[in-house]
Enzyme design. Structure first.
Site, PDB file in Angstrom:
ATOM      1  N   ARG A  24       1.027  -1.287  -0.184  1.00 48.51           N
ATOM      2  CA  ARG A  24       0.196   0.092   0.164  1.00 48.51           C
ATOM      3  C   ARG A  24       0.955   1.403  -0.049  1.00 48.51           C
ATOM      4  O   ARG A  24       0.515   2.348  -0.773  1.00 48.51           O
ATOM      5  CB  ARG A  24      -0.977   0.112   1.237  1.00 48.51           C
ATOM      6  CG  ARG A  24      -2.036  -0.954   0.953  1.00 48.51           C
ATOM      7  CD  ARG A  24      -2.997  -1.089   2.189  1.00 48.51           C
ATOM      8  NE  ARG A  24      -2.175  -1.199   3.491  1.00 48.51           N
ATOM      9  CZ  ARG A  24      -2.628  -0.651   4.628  1.00 48.51           C
ATOM     10  NH1 ARG A  24      -3.519   0.213   4.644  1.00 48.51           N
ATOM     11  NH2 ARG A  24      -1.641  -0.912   5.751  1.00 48.51           N
ATOM     12  N   ASN A  42      -6.209  -2.817   2.054  1.00 45.24           N
ATOM     13  CA  ASN A  42      -6.015  -4.477   2.210  1.00 45.24           C
ATOM     14  C   ASN A  42      -7.406  -5.133   2.501  1.00 45.24           C
ATOM     15  O   ASN A  42      -8.325  -4.390   3.023  1.00 45.24           O
ATOM     16  CB  ASN A  42      -5.311  -4.809   3.486  1.00 45.24           C
ATOM     17  CG  ASN A  42      -3.775  -4.425   3.292  1.00 45.24           C
ATOM     18  OD1 ASN A  42      -3.313  -4.358   2.134  1.00 45.24           O
ATOM     19  ND2 ASN A  42      -3.349  -4.416   4.440  1.00 45.24           N
TER      20      ASN A  42
END
Length: 93
Positions: A24, A42
């Protein structure tokens, strides 16, 4: 000034070893450097979901980087769908 025809949005689902490896953060840094909007998060199944919005050329660059991922991760699959959602700025959820 850019034509609105040049702006696009893509919804991504990235599978592989993409959680716990800084994916990320990797995607956020590249998106911000390219001036893109969107978000990344996520998912419970171990995949990563993202929305990216901006000029088509920059979105294409980020799609390529997403398919490569960070050196310590592994990307097995990137599913891409067109989206109508537009988000200014880029962040992690």
């Amino acid at each position: 000034m850019r034509s609105t025809d040049d702006i696009c949005s893509r919804h991504l689902r990235i599978r592989g070893r993409v959680q716990g490896v800084g994916f990320r953060h990797f995607l956020t840094q590249h998106a911000q450097a390219l001036g893109l909007g969107g978000w990344v998060r996520n998912l419970p199944d171990g995949s990563v979901e993202a929305l990216i919005c901006g000029p088509q050329a920059s979105v294409a660059i980020l799609l390529q980087r997403a398919s490569e991922g960070p050196a310590w991760g592994r990307v097995d699959e990137v599913l891409v769908e067109d989206s109508q959602e537009q988000v200014p700025g880029f962040g992690r959820l």
